[in-house]
Structure formats: structure tokens, C-alpha cells
Design a protein around this motif. Structure first.
Motif, PDB file in Angstrom:
ATOM      1  N   LYS A 118       0.828  -1.211   0.000  1.00  0.00           N
ATOM      2  CA  LYS A 118       0.000   0.000   0.000  1.00  0.00           C
ATOM      3  C   LYS A 118       0.863   1.262   0.000  1.00  0.00           C
ATOM      4  CE  LYS A 118      -3.935  -2.191   2.253  1.00  0.00           C
ATOM      5  NZ  LYS A 118      -4.698  -2.307   3.508  1.00  0.00           N
ATOM      6  N   ILE A 119       1.952   1.242   0.765  1.00  0.00           N
ATOM      7  CA  ILE A 119       2.858   2.398   0.799  1.00  0.00           C
ATOM      8  C   ILE A 119       3.456   2.625  -0.586  1.00  0.00           C
ATOM      9  CG2 ILE A 119       5.054   3.278   1.692  1.00  0.00           C
ATOM     10  CD1 ILE A 119       4.365   1.809   4.352  1.00  0.00           C
ATOM     11  N   VAL A 120       3.948   1.551  -1.217  1.00  0.00           N
ATOM     12  CA  VAL A 120       4.535   1.663  -2.558  1.00  0.00           C
ATOM     13  C   VAL A 120       3.494   2.169  -3.544  1.00  0.00           C
ATOM     14  CG1 VAL A 120       5.486   0.327  -4.485  1.00  0.00           C
ATOM     15  CG2 VAL A 120       6.387  -0.010  -2.186  1.00  0.00           C
ATOM     16  N   SER A 121       2.282   1.646  -3.451  1.00  0.00           N
ATOM     17  CA  SER A 121       1.202   2.080  -4.337  1.00  0.00           C
ATOM     18  C   SER A 121       0.930   3.573  -4.171  1.00  0.00           C
ATOM     19  CB  SER A 121      -0.060   1.266  -4.045  1.00  0.00           C
ATOM     20  OG  SER A 121      -1.144   1.763  -4.765  1.00  0.00           O
ATOM     21  N   LYS A 122       0.876   4.043  -2.932  1.00  0.00           N
ATOM     22  CA  LYS A 122       0.624   5.459  -2.668  1.00  0.00           C
ATOM     23  C   LYS A 122       1.780   6.329  -3.161  1.00  0.00           C
ATOM     24  CE  LYS A 122      -2.601   5.037   1.128  1.00  0.00           C
ATOM     25  NZ  LYS A 122      -3.703   5.608   0.378  1.00  0.00           N
ATOM     26  N   ILE A 123       2.998   5.851  -2.979  1.00  0.00           N
ATOM     27  CA  ILE A 123       4.154   6.610  -3.466  1.00  0.00           C
ATOM     28  C   ILE A 123       4.109   6.703  -4.984  1.00  0.00           C
ATOM     29  CG2 ILE A 123       6.679   6.608  -3.703  1.00  0.00           C
ATOM     30  CD1 ILE A 123       6.782   5.354  -0.864  1.00  0.00           C
ATOM     31  N   LYS A 124       3.825   5.586  -5.649  1.00  0.00           N
ATOM     32  CA  LYS A 124       3.763   5.596  -7.123  1.00  0.00           C
ATOM     33  C   LYS A 124       2.623   6.479  -7.623  1.00  0.00           C
ATOM     34  CE  LYS A 124       6.079   1.247  -8.094  1.00  0.00           C
ATOM     35  NZ  LYS A 124       5.963  -0.107  -8.661  1.00  0.00           N
ATOM     36  N   ARG A 125       1.492   6.471  -6.920  1.00  0.00           N
ATOM     37  CA  ARG A 125       0.375   7.341  -7.289  1.00  0.00           C
ATOM     38  C   ARG A 125       0.774   8.810  -7.132  1.00  0.00           C
ATOM     39  NH1 ARG A 125      -4.274   6.049  -3.817  1.00  0.00           N
ATOM     40  NH2 ARG A 125      -3.076   4.173  -3.758  1.00  0.00           N
ATOM     41  N   THR A 126       1.489   9.119  -6.068  1.00  0.00           N
ATOM     42  CA  THR A 126       1.959  10.488  -5.843  1.00  0.00           C
ATOM     43  C   THR A 126       2.946  10.891  -6.928  1.00  0.00           C
ATOM     44  OG1 THR A 126       1.676  10.202  -3.457  1.00  0.00           O
ATOM     45  CG2 THR A 126       3.052  12.036  -4.168  1.00  0.00           C
ATOM     46  N   ILE A 127       3.831   9.976  -7.304  1.00  0.00           N
ATOM     47  CA  ILE A 127       4.785  10.238  -8.390  1.00  0.00           C
ATOM     48  C   ILE A 127       4.032  10.543  -9.674  1.00  0.00           C
ATOM     49  CG2 ILE A 127       6.503   9.160  -9.912  1.00  0.00           C
ATOM     50  CD1 ILE A 127       7.509   7.603  -7.419  1.00  0.00           C
ATOM     51  N   GLU A 128       3.061   9.711 -10.004  1.00  0.00           N
ATOM     52  CA  GLU A 128       2.282   9.897 -11.235  1.00  0.00           C
ATOM     53  C   GLU A 128       1.534  11.228 -11.218  1.00  0.00           C
ATOM     54  OE1 GLU A 128       1.230   9.269 -14.982  1.00  0.00           O
ATOM     55  OE2 GLU A 128       2.567   7.949 -13.840  1.00  0.00           O
ATOM     56  N   ASN A 129       0.926  11.565 -10.083  1.00  0.00           N
ATOM     57  CA  ASN A 129       0.212  12.840  -9.969  1.00  0.00           C
ATOM     58  C   ASN A 129       1.148  14.023 -10.157  1.00  0.00           C
ATOM     59  OD1 ASN A 129      -2.201  11.521  -9.490  1.00  0.00           O
ATOM     60  ND2 ASN A 129      -2.081  11.737  -7.274  1.00  0.00           N
TER      61      ASN A 129
END
Length: 179
Positions: free
Chosen positions: A131-142
Motif C-alpha cells: 500500500k505504501i509503494v502504491s501510494k508513493i507511485k500514485r503520488t509520483i504519477e500525480n
């Protein structure tokens, strides 16, 4: 012992390496590790942090005080909330609290018996890591889609360094773990 990985290399159990990531400062050796240490030292320099750091400390403490309202306040909660804010540029109370809980679950698993079955601490930690990795990747994409400089250490890494998304996620997790 400080022979730059030539005579002695640090090594961790596979279960720990799986949690912290294969691209983390903690698990890499040699030139790659020195590069990430250099990035961390550059990004965490006082002149880069102090620009908004005091305002962020005030925000996190006020949110913590408002949230707890006459309850015991743990310094570790404030520290984790501040690190999440500084590393990811997350500032809403709900996002900070969610990431702090995920990180707490993650950290508990680093010191547990590596049994990857539902209900076990290690399993919970691996799910928290996902979940942390997913949130970090989502933040990167945003941040990439908005084409504006992001907040926090993550924004500076994306603007100043050339690392893949997985390496950035592992790097942020390692910085959180080092806290």
C-alpha cells in the motif's frame, strides 16, 4: 570496517530485504549505495529542509493536538507524522494518519518472525508495504501529470534525480524506516 564494501558487506535476511526493498539504501552495496547515500545527504541538507520545515512542524503538532484532545500524545506519532509530511509532501490529516498507520504496521513486521500468512505481523507488514509503494507511485504519477514541483523530499527526488519509480519508492521507504 569502513572499507567501502570491499572487505565487509552488510547482509540482511531475505525477509527483511523483501520488506525494505531491493533498491533501498539499507540493502544495496558499493557504488549504488554510495549514490543513494549522496542523494539522501543532498536532499536532507538543512538549507533545503528549513524553507518550510518549521511551518510543517507547527502544522503537524497542531493537527496532533486537535486530533487527540486531552489524550496522551506520543512523540513517536508526531515524528512519524512529520516524516510522512516531509518525505511525501502529504499534508492532510487523514492522509498523514493513514500513512503513519501503514508505516507502523510495516515497521512492526521488520522485527517479527517472517511468516507470510494472514493474521501474522509479517504478512500485515508486507501488505502495508504494498500500500505504501502504491501510494508513493500514485503520488509520483500525480506530480508528473501536473508538471509542477512536488512538495517534500519526494518532489525534490523527482526533480533532481534520475531514478525509476520502484527505486524512488524503496528509497522513500528506507528513509521512513531510518526515522
Amino acid at each position: 570496517m569502513q572499507n567501502e564494501g570491499k572487505l565487509f558487506e552488510s547482509n540482511y535476511p531475505k525477509s527483511f530485504r523483501d520488506l525494505v526493498g531491493k533498491n533501498g539504501v539499507i540493502t544495496l552495496q558499493g557504488d549504488q549505495q554510495r549514490k543513494l547515500h549522496g542523494i539522501a545527504s543532498n536532499i536532507m541538507r538543512l538549507d533545503k529542509l528549513k524553507l518550510h520545515f518549521l511551518d510543517d512542524i507547527q502544522l503537524v503538532i497542531l493537527q496532533t493536538l486537535n486530533f487527540h484532545d486531552n489524550h496522551v500524545i506520543l512523540l513517536q506519532d508526531i515524528a512519524i507524522n512529520l516524516m510522512v509530511n516531509q518525505l511525501l509532501g502529504v499534508s492532510t490529516e487523514s492522509e498523514i494518519n493513514e500513512m503513519a498507520q501503514l508505516f507502523s504496521d510495516f515497521a512492526d513486521g521488520c522485527l517479527s518472525i517472517p511468516i507470510n500468512l494472514p493474521g501474522c505481523t509479517y504478512y500485515t507488514a508486507m501488505k502495508a508495504r504494498e500500500k505504501i509503494v502504491s501510494k508513493i507511485k500514485r503520488t509520483i504519477e500525480n506530480q508528473r501529470q501536473s508538471e509542477c514541483a512536488g512538495n517534500g523530499v519526494l518532489g525534490r527526488i523527482l526533480n533532481e534525480e534520475n531514478l525509476g519509480d520502484e527505486a524512488v519508492a524503496d528509497f522513500i521507504i528506507n528513509l521512513l524506516f531510518g526515522e
